[in-house]
Design an enzyme around this catalytic site. Structure first.
Site: not given
Ligand code: NG1
Ligand code: ZN
Length: 530
Positions: A278, A371, A501-502, A65
């Protein structure tokens, strides 16, 4: 399955070559691309098990992403287009991390514990973004899928939301749409053109916009869309693949830095749009005649959609439970406007599309947006049927039937399977067109509170745990008390800290009424974890 057959899955090429621990997080696995060969192979194996377990088509998307080009990642898409079921996240994480010598026994254990019927046929459909590392990782995934005798259908270079769409179409025998890329472009563009009919411009709305494609897959998809959209809208594409992916461009950069992308011509008051690597996130922006930058993020998009749907529902005399789902990152200005002015219920979910999607399903029409521009709208099937009836109900006035028909067509512009930058962009364009608004009128709907995000690198992000949709820290002890103390000194102040989390960082968010106070507020809070 006998263990001798499982021996086929040992493939030296995809042995684990490092000891780092990887976790299936908010959006699957993400890491440096060179760490992922064995992970992709094993995800191929696992996708086959999941497909057999659900007796349905599973999606496997290779993308990281908005992350830097050198990262990559993989996520699995469950049969109804949703993210992998949480109960499987631990199974997947464990499989990615076991030593090669334990691979067969781990697979055996999954088969046994989940009671998977290995005689069921498995189909996995795959897609990848434009990263240089994606083709090799795809080969690893395909080797894994075939290692367990699964059938692979590769769709090549596609956006993440296109793969979600394809999974859903395949698992619903085409009732959601034709399970091809052509089917995707055709469905969305047909509905888009139908709503605006032959009237291209309307009032202050001009059907022209400039798009920053983050040098990613969005550029390919938008160019393909051109063939279907014809003259209904003109989209000039920049950062269309010549430069480095997500570098100084893309939806994440524009949103977090609050500045326009590089290599992008800016003319005053021209509607601009940016998508991520992505193409599942979308953000609008413009520069005014005083060279001031204006951002219209996921909160603005959600608000525009909510207000317009409320209006349309009133026009066709239909009453449904319409609701909006946000995360803690939503600007307080938007939440206030939606609940107190529009009087539409707002729910707050944890970060990550699966949490928002799940909450949105609780409404008849559930609008959800992060957001950062990731979101969609979900309609209960019974709602779609009621709207369909209204379009043909002779007892309604012609204008009421027309509003119902508009609503029905708009539903087809939306990719309900997941947040989709290009579908959301077409939806925003449809609404602005219907209202005859330029981007300036849209921006006037409400006032954002000044806000900021910071990334802080800490030695172990997981010592920070949160509760209440991530708005409050549970650990380390005393951290939340510290945040509360600081925030209480600022008018309309709000701040929270959560582990990403990424990425291997902690995110700090802050907002308050006075722009001059913002840096001080966020720095004080960030220092609590620095
Ligand atoms: P993390 O890294 O967990 O904050 C980010 C986004 C999410 C979501 C995922 C997946 C923010 C603050 N966080 O997650 O909203 O989009 O990436 O891409 O934007
Ligand atoms: Zn994305």
């Amino acid at each position: 399955m006998e263990s001798f057959k499982l021996e086929n899955i040992l493939n030296e090429k995809y042995n684990k070559k490092h000891d780092g621990y990887l976790q299936y997080g908010t959006a699957g696995f993400r890491a440096g691309a060179d760490l992922l060969d064995h992970v992709l192979y094993r995800m191929g194996l696992l996708a086959v098990l999941r497909s057999k377990d659900k007796n349905a088509v599973i999606g496997l998307m290779i993308t990281a992403s908005h992350n830097v080009e050198s990262d990559n990642g993989v996520k699995l898409i469950d049969p109804a287009g949703e993210m992998l079921e949480p109960a499987w996240e631990q199974i997947v994480t464990n499989l990615a991390n076991v030593n090669d010598s334990n691979l067969i026994s781990t697979i055996q254990q999954i088969i046994k514990e989940r009671n998977i019927d290995m005689s069921v046929n498995a189909t996995v459909i795959t897609g990848r973004d434009t990263r240089r590392s994606s083709p090799a990782l795809l080969n690893a995934a395909i080797a894994g899928i075939q290692g367990l005798n699964g059938t692979v259908q590769d769709f090549g270079l596609i956006t993440t939301p296109q793969l979600h769409y394809l999974v859903v179409c395949m698992n619903t025998n085409g009732s959601y749409g034709v399970p091809t890329l052509n089917g995707y472009y055709e469905k969305l563009s047909k509905a888009f053109k139908h709503v605006r009919q032959d009237k291209i411009n309307n009032g202050q709305y001009v059907a022209e916009l400039q798009l920053d494609a983050a040098n990613g897959i969005g550029a390919i998809a938008v160019k393909e869309f051109h063939n279907y959209l014809g003259t209904s809208i003109t989209i000039d594409v920049y950062n269309d693949g010549d430069g480095e992916l997500n570098y100084l461009c893309g939806a994440d950069y524009v949103k977090v830095q609050q500045q326009p992308p590089t290599n992008f011509p800016l003319k005053p008051n021209v509607r601009c749009v940016t998508v991520d690597g992505d193409a599942d996130r979308v953000i609008y922006f413009y520069l005014d005649e005083n060279n001031q930058f204006h951002l219209l993020d996921g909160d603005r998009i959600a608000t525009l959609i909510a207000a317009y749907f409320k209006e349309l529902l009133q026009e066709c005399q239909l009453s449904f439970k319409l609701g909006l789902v946000q995360t803690a990152y939503a600007n307080g200005g938007s939440t206030d406007y939606i609940s107190n002015v529009l009087k539409i219920p707002v729910a707050c979910a944890s970060t990550g599309i699966k949490h928002l999607h799940g909450k949105a399903l609780e409404f008849d029409i559930g609008i959800y947006f992060e957001a950062n521009g990731h979101g969609s709208v979900l309609f209960k099937e019974s709602v779609v049927q009621t709207i369909k009836h209204a379009t043909m109900n002779a007892q309604l006035q012609a204008s009421e039937r027309e509003a119902a028909s508009k609503l029905l067509n708009i539903i087809d512009v939306i990719n309900q399977t997941v947040g989709d930058a290009l579908s959301d962009m077409l939806l925003v364009e449809t609404i602005l067109h219907a209202k005859g608004w330029s981007i300036i009128e849209w921006k006037k709907m409400y006032k954002d509170l000044p806000n900021k995000q910071l990334k802080v690198k800490v030695s172990d992000k997981n010592v920070i745990t949160t509760t209440n949709a991530e708005t409050q820290c549970l650990t380390p002890e005393g951290l939340q008390h510290g945040i509360d103390k600081i925030v209480s000194q600022y008018k309309k102040g709000r701040s929270f800290i959560r582990p990403s989390g990424t990425e291997d960082i902690v995110r700090v968010y802050a907002e308050c009424e006075d722009t001059c106070d913002l840096d001080k507020l966020i720095t004080e809070v960030a220092l609590l974890v620095y």
